[in-house]
Design a protein around this motif. Structure first.
Motif, PDB file in Angstrom:
ATOM      1  N   THR A   1       0.834  -1.204   0.000  1.00 15.28           N
ATOM      2  CA  THR A   1       0.000   0.000   0.000  1.00 15.28           C
ATOM      3  C   THR A   1       0.867   1.252   0.000  1.00 15.28           C
ATOM      4  OG1 THR A   1      -1.771  -1.167   1.153  1.00 15.28           O
ATOM      5  CG2 THR A   1      -1.832   1.235   1.231  1.00 15.28           C
ATOM      6  N   PHE A   2       1.920   1.263   0.809  1.00 13.75           N
ATOM      7  CA  PHE A   2       2.835   2.409   0.846  1.00 13.75           C
ATOM      8  C   PHE A   2       3.433   2.667  -0.533  1.00 13.75           C
ATOM      9  CE2 PHE A   2       7.056   4.236   1.223  1.00 13.75           C
ATOM     10  CZ  PHE A   2       6.775   5.409   1.909  1.00 13.75           C
ATOM     11  N   VAL A   3       3.935   1.614  -1.175  1.00 13.16           N
ATOM     12  CA  VAL A   3       4.544   1.758  -2.504  1.00 13.16           C
ATOM     13  C   VAL A   3       3.501   2.257  -3.510  1.00 13.16           C
ATOM     14  CG1 VAL A   3       5.612   0.477  -4.421  1.00 13.16           C
ATOM     15  CG2 VAL A   3       6.357   0.059  -2.060  1.00 13.16           C
ATOM     16  N   THR A   4       2.301   1.716  -3.432  1.00 11.15           N
ATOM     17  CA  THR A   4       1.230   2.123  -4.343  1.00 11.15           C
ATOM     18  C   THR A   4       0.909   3.605  -4.177  1.00 11.15           C
ATOM     19  OG1 THR A   4       0.291  -0.108  -4.286  1.00 11.15           O
ATOM     20  CG2 THR A   4      -1.180   1.671  -4.994  1.00 11.15           C
ATOM     21  N   LEU A   5       0.736   4.038  -2.949  1.00 10.48           N
ATOM     22  CA  LEU A   5       0.417   5.446  -2.700  1.00 10.48           C
ATOM     23  C   LEU A   5       1.595   6.355  -3.044  1.00 10.48           C
ATOM     24  CD1 LEU A   5      -1.589   5.081   0.629  1.00 10.48           C
ATOM     25  CD2 LEU A   5      -2.495   5.444  -1.695  1.00 10.48           C
ATOM     26  N   ALA A   6       2.820   5.905  -2.775  1.00 11.61           N
ATOM     27  CA  ALA A   6       4.007   6.697  -3.129  1.00 11.61           C
ATOM     28  C   ALA A   6       4.107   6.887  -4.638  1.00 11.61           C
ATOM     29  CB  ALA A   6       5.269   6.027  -2.584  1.00 11.61           C
ATOM     30  N   ALA A   7       3.608   5.929  -5.391  1.00 10.90           N
ATOM     31  CA  ALA A   7       3.603   6.023  -6.853  1.00 10.90           C
ATOM     32  C   ALA A   7       2.365   6.769  -7.370  1.00 10.90           C
ATOM     33  CB  ALA A   7       3.664   4.626  -7.465  1.00 10.90           C
ATOM     34  N   ALA A   8       1.583   7.316  -6.453  1.00 11.10           N
ATOM     35  CA  ALA A   8       0.358   8.071  -6.787  1.00 11.10           C
ATOM     36  C   ALA A   8      -0.646   7.200  -7.552  1.00 11.10           C
ATOM     37  CB  ALA A   8       0.699   9.343  -7.564  1.00 11.10           C
ATOM     38  N   LEU A   9      -0.755   5.953  -7.116  1.00  7.11           N
ATOM     39  CA  LEU A   9      -1.706   5.009  -7.709  1.00  7.11           C
ATOM     40  C   LEU A   9      -2.815   4.727  -6.702  1.00  7.11           C
ATOM     41  CD1 LEU A   9       0.907   2.556  -9.240  1.00  7.11           C
ATOM     42  CD2 LEU A   9      -0.477   4.241 -10.483  1.00  7.11           C
ATOM     43  N   PRO A  10      -3.990   4.332  -7.176  1.00  8.53           N
ATOM     44  CA  PRO A  10      -5.104   4.076  -6.248  1.00  8.53           C
ATOM     45  C   PRO A  10      -4.924   2.758  -5.488  1.00  8.53           C
ATOM     46  CG  PRO A  10      -5.797   3.698  -8.521  1.00  8.53           C
ATOM     47  CD  PRO A  10      -4.393   4.232  -8.583  1.00  8.53           C
ATOM     48  N   ALA A  11      -4.981   2.848  -4.162  1.00  5.94           N
ATOM     49  CA  ALA A  11      -4.820   1.649  -3.330  1.00  5.94           C
ATOM     50  C   ALA A  11      -5.929   0.637  -3.593  1.00  5.94           C
ATOM     51  CB  ALA A  11      -4.780   2.033  -1.858  1.00  5.94           C
ATOM     52  N   TRP A  12      -7.147   1.109  -3.852  1.00  6.50           N
ATOM     53  CA  TRP A  12      -8.245   0.179  -4.114  1.00  6.50           C
ATOM     54  C   TRP A  12      -7.949  -0.676  -5.348  1.00  6.50           C
ATOM     55  CZ3 TRP A  12     -10.360   0.751  -8.847  1.00  6.50           C
ATOM     56  CH2 TRP A  12     -10.266   2.011  -9.464  1.00  6.50           C
TER      57      TRP A  12
ATOM     58  N   ALA B   1      -0.587  -0.666 -13.497  1.00  6.33           N
ATOM     59  CA  ALA B   1       0.511  -0.620 -12.526  1.00  6.33           C
ATOM     60  C   ALA B   1       0.014  -0.972 -11.128  1.00  6.33           C
ATOM     61  CB  ALA B   1       1.171   0.762 -12.537  1.00  6.33           C
ATOM     62  N   ALA B   2      -1.120  -0.413 -10.731  1.00  3.93           N
ATOM     63  CA  ALA B   2      -1.664  -0.722  -9.404  1.00  3.93           C
ATOM     64  C   ALA B   2      -2.037  -2.195  -9.304  1.00  3.93           C
ATOM     65  CB  ALA B   2      -2.881   0.158  -9.116  1.00  3.93           C
TER      66      ALA B   2
END
Length: 166
Positions: free
Chosen positions: A32-43, A145-146
């Protein structure tokens, strides 16, 4: 966050059970951290995780599930384009007709060896439509990507949990 069923979980020690739980939680948090750091939706990442684990237990099966999920995202974009094309011609029937075509396609693909997981295809469709945006290359890249990050997290979690359970 593995596919370990409750009866199987009861057959392991409490320490191993809690260790498996913590591994899943840590991997999910890091993913989740990596996803949010990449500005991608966690859902969308979690849809990738669920898609990866939707059928089978092996990495090969997980990757096949991921391919089906990614194709579902592409199908979603195609469906949005189809709805846009049909709407001037059939009005409010455009969406039901496009959904009909999606379901025929996805359920027909269950006969395709390897990537025959309708649930994963539908998770990809859900990912596209949940974004509530027009089909652009940047949207598709972000959802893909997400989804891949989620599948990677799911796969890593499964491998680590499997090692701990042995």
């Amino acid at each position: 966050m593995s596919n370990t069923s409750t009866p199987a979980a009861m057959a392991i020690s409490p320490g191993t059970f809690h260790g498996i739980t913590l591994v899943g939680a840590v991997v999910a948090a890091v993913t989740t951290f990596v996803t949010l750091a990449a500005a991608l939706p966690a859902w969308a990442m979690f849809l990738g995780w669920v898609g990866y684990n939707s059928r089978g237990q092996t990495v090969r099966e997980g990757l096949a599930n991921l391919v089906a999920l990614l194709l579902g995202i592409v199908f979603g974009a195609g469906t949005a384009l189809l709805i846009g094309w049909l709407t001037p011609h059939v009005g409010n029937l455009a969406t039901p007709l496009a959904v009909f075509a999606d379901v025929v396609l996805v359920l027909s693909l269950r006969a395709l060896p390897g990537i025959n997981n309708p649930l994963a295809y539908f998770l990809g469709l859900i990912s596209f439509f949940a974004a509530s945006q027009p089909p652009t290359p940047s949207l598709l890249a972000g959802l893909v990507a997400a989804g891949v990050l989620g599948a990677l997290g799911g796969g890593i979690s499964n491998v680590l949990q499997g090692r701990l359970a042995r």
